[in-house]
Every structure is written in structure tokens, then in C-alpha cells.
Scaffold this active site. Structure first.
Site, mmCIF file in Angstrom:
data_model
loop_
_atom_site.group_PDB
_atom_site.id
_atom_site.type_symbol
_atom_site.label_atom_id
_atom_site.label_comp_id
_atom_site.label_asym_id
_atom_site.label_seq_id
_atom_site.Cartn_x
_atom_site.Cartn_y
_atom_site.Cartn_z
ATOM 1 N N ARG A 6 4.334 6.760 14.788
ATOM 2 C CA ARG A 6 3.635 7.926 14.286
ATOM 3 C C ARG A 6 3.129 8.885 14.408
ATOM 4 N NH1 ARG A 6 -0.457 4.666 10.589
ATOM 5 N NH2 ARG A 6 1.247 3.324 9.743
ATOM 6 N N TYR A 43 0.858 -0.724 0.219
ATOM 7 C CA TYR A 43 0.245 -0.029 -0.106
ATOM 8 C C TYR A 43 0.713 1.272 0.202
ATOM 9 C CZ TYR A 43 -3.396 3.385 1.996
ATOM 10 O OH TYR A 43 -4.049 4.241 2.098
#
Ligand code: UDP
Length: 367
Positions: free
Chosen positions: A311, A158
Site C-alpha cells: 500500500r 469498512y
């Protein structure tokens, strides 16, 4: 060529989670018409004479050319963005993230429509590293390398496909052939997110819907690898406000990539599970609570999965150019999200359990 105030906006993937929040916000903010395109628009509640609903796949021959011809802005949201698919259906993920979208970029360039494309923070990969490979605290649009895993870790199909599409868009833009903005969303959460397996979808949804599914069915919340990995969550309403500002300010947003997320909501997945469970129990004091269960990534997602340990978005560019300062905390957003899931799904889960065969008979069949 794009103008400061869009008159006709096309939203590809308008029926998804983000589209269902973005379309009403665009109609509220701009004196424009919106063409909402998706294969399913049932999540899109907006009723407005300026909204045109079109049930279609974006791959329909001629559709994207027609849309680009009559739009001055295209917002592209279509994706297969559930990590459970990246290593189980990688070719479909590559199609949806790259092959199906190259024609959108080409049509936008040809017809001189402005393109706002939703990419992903997933492009940063496994962790934040600077261009020399040194650890960074936050992921920055221009200073962080894009660090994916080996090809056999199919999790990164992805990210890789989304990155390549970013590079196609950038190549058109940097040659003066396309007015574009790329957005990298960081773990957007809110009402209408994803699906519940067995109710309105199949497979494993994103973490928030997975945990809500467990809570609504009195099952344990499954913590992949103990839930030590961290994410920064942003409320969909604040994320959408960032996109609306990008729409409103082409003079600063064109030709740029923007992180949109909330670095202040950086928590471990275990903390998310605990906060969600306690907010759910506050709303449903009578509900049974089955606790947490640690599971390995391999048993949960199958071979080829990999993960991002942390993240956190660097927001200085969005702050400086868009005055984008999200402030809603996780504990502020969770009650509204839980309320949405309970209202939409609790009756359907109750119905499905009532319809199911009585437990002793089922056991006999399974044995
Ligand atoms: N995860 C988990 N339990 C679940 C679903 C996901 O522990 O039921 C973990 C997953 O392994 C990942 C994190 O939660 O580390 C965030 O998952 P999400 O599906 O939101 O996607 P991602 O942030 O990785 O793109």
C-alpha cells in the site's frame, strides 16, 4: 459558505489518536475557535480558551445540525478503524463509517459548512490496479481502481462503507451543493495511537499498538502470515500538517480527494517489528525479549479477514497543490512513539501484573 480562514471549526472525533494531534495544530495555526466533539476527550491535552470540549456521540438528536449551523468548517474523523473489527463487528463498522455520517454530509450541505472528511487508503483494497486491472506501483486518487474482495471476506466492509460515503460526498460536491475535501490517510502512526488490550480497550489494536503491547508485556510479536505484507508509515505530525494545509487552502483543496502518506517509509510488517523491537531494546536494555511468532491470519483475526499486500501512496497531487513532502523516517519516529507508550502504559501493566493472582493458583483455576 466557507471562507479562506475558518473562524469556527468543529472536529468530530476530536478525542481519538488523530484528533488529539490535529486540534492543537488547528489552534496553533488559525485564529479560530474549535469545538471538539467526542465521547471521550481524555487524549486531548490542549488547554486554550478557544477550545470548547463537548462530550457527545455524533448520533445525538439535533447535535450535528446545531454544529453545522454554527461552524464554517467541519472536520470529520469519527470511525471504527481497527481491522480486527471489520470481520467481527461489520454492522457496527458500517454504521460508524456510513449510516452515522450521511447526516453529517447532509447537514454540512444544508448549512453551507465546508467539510473535510477523513476517509481511508483502505478504499483502494487488496492491491493497486489501474482501470484496466494492470498492476501499479502506487495508489493514485484518480488512476487506481478500488479493488475489494468478495462479500464473504468481511474485511472489506469498512472499505466499502467508506467508499460509499466518499461517493455521497462527491455527489453533493459535484452538484455545487457542498464544499468538501476527502483525505485518504495511509498508515498514520504516532503517540497516543489506539489502545492496549486489557488496559484501555478490548480486542486487537492496529499493528503498532499490537507490537508495543507485546514488547511491554515481554510477549512475542505476532507476525500475521509471516509479516510479508507491506505498509507505508507516516508520522502523525506530518500527516496533521497535510490536513492543516488543506484547511488553509480551500481554493486548491475543495472538490478534491488527497492521499496523505509517506511512500518513502514503505516496509514489510516484519521489518517494522524488527525495527520497533530493536528501538525498544535500545531504550529498555534490561527488558526481556520474547522474539517473533508467525501466526495465520485466520487464527489471529478469525474467518473473513483478508489483507492488502502492499500500500504505497501516490503523492504527486498533494506535492503539487499543498507542497506536502513528508520526510520523517521510521527510525526517526520510533523512539518518540516508544517513549509515549512506555510512559503511558508501563506503570499500568506493572500494576495489573502485581494485582493478578499468583501463577500457580491461576493455572489451577484454568485447569
Ligand atoms: N499485523 C500483524 N501483527 C499484529 C497486528 C497486525 O502482523 O499484531 C498485520 C496485519 O495483518 C496487517 C498489517 O499488520 O497486514 C497492518 O495492520 P494494521 O492493523 O495497521 O491495519 P491495516 O494497515 O491493515 O489497515
Amino acid at each position: 459558505m466557507s471562507s479562506a480562514t475558518p473562524r469556527r471549526i468543529a472536529v468530530l472525533g476530536a478525542g481519538g489518536f488523530i484528533g488529539s494531534h490535529l486540534v492543537p495544530a488547528l489552534l496553533a495555526r488559525f485564529d479560530c475557535s474549535v469545538e471538539a466533539i467526542d465521547t471521550d476527550l481524555s487524549k486531548l491535552g490542549a488547554h486554550d480558551p478557544r477550545l470548547q470540549r463537548r462530550l457527545s456521540r455524533i448520533q445525538e438528536p439535533g447535535l450535528i445540525d446545531d454544529v453545522a449551523r454554527r461552524s464554517d468548517l467541519i472536520v470529520s474523523l469519527t470511525a471504527l478503524c481497527t481491522p480486527a473489527l471489520y470481520n467481527t463487528d461489520p454492522l457496527a463498522v458500517i454504521d460508524a463509517s456510513y449510516n452515522d455520517l450521511v447526516p453529517v454530509v447532509q447537514s454540512a450541505a444544508r448549512e453551507r459548512a465546508r467539510l473535510i472528511h477523513l476517509s481511508t487508503c483502505e478504499v483502494y483494497g487488496r492491491r493497486a490496479l489501474d482501470l484496466e486491472g494492470r498492476a501499479m506501483e502506487r495508489m493514485s486518487e484518480h488512476e487506481t481502481a478500488l479493488f475489494l474482495g468478495p462479500v464473504d471476506r468481511e474485511r472489506w466492509t469498512y472499505a466499502c462503507a467508506k467508499q460509499l460515503l466518499e461517493r455521497v460526498i462527491w455527489a453533493y460536491g459535484s452538484r455545487g451543493e457542498l464544499d468538501f475535501t476527502i483525505v485518504r490517510p495511509f498508515n498514520v502512526v504516532g503517540a497516543r495511537m489506539d489502545f492496549l488490550p486489557g488496559i484501555d480497550g478490548i480486542g486487537v489494536p492496529r499493528v503498532l499498538a499490537s507490537f508495543m503491547n507485546a514488547l511491554l508485556r515481554d510477549q512475542p510479536l505476532e507476525l500475521v502470515d509471516g509479516g510479508r505484507q507491506r505498509r507505508s508509515f507516516i508520522a502523525v505530525e506530518e500527516f496533521v500538517e497535510g490536513v492543516v494545509r488543506i484547511v488553509a487552502r480551500p481554493e486548491v483543496a475543495n472538490g478534491r480527494i488527497f492521499n496523505l502518506g509517506n511512500p518513502r517509509n514503505d516496509v514489510s510488517i516484519r521489518t517494522l517489528a524488527e525495527e520497533l523491537a530493536s528501538a525498544y531494546r535500545a531504550r529498555e536494555p534490561g527488558a526481556r525479549f520474547a522474539g517473533f511468532r508467525e501466526v495465520s491470519a485466520e487464527s489471529f483475526y478469525g474467518p473473513g479477514y483478508d489483507d492488502t499486500s502492499e500500500r504505497i501512496p501516490e503523492l504527486s497531487q498533494a506535492e503539487a497543490l499543498l507542497e506536502f513532502r513528508p520526510s520523517v523516517t521510521l527510525s526517526e519516529m520510533l523512539p518518540g512513539i516508544i517513549d509515549d507508550y512506555v510512559r503511558r502504559y508501563a506503570p499500568r501493566i506493572a500494576l495489573a501484573s502485581a494485582d493478578a493472582a499468583p501463577a500457580p493458583q491461576r493455572e489451577a483455576v484454568l485447569a
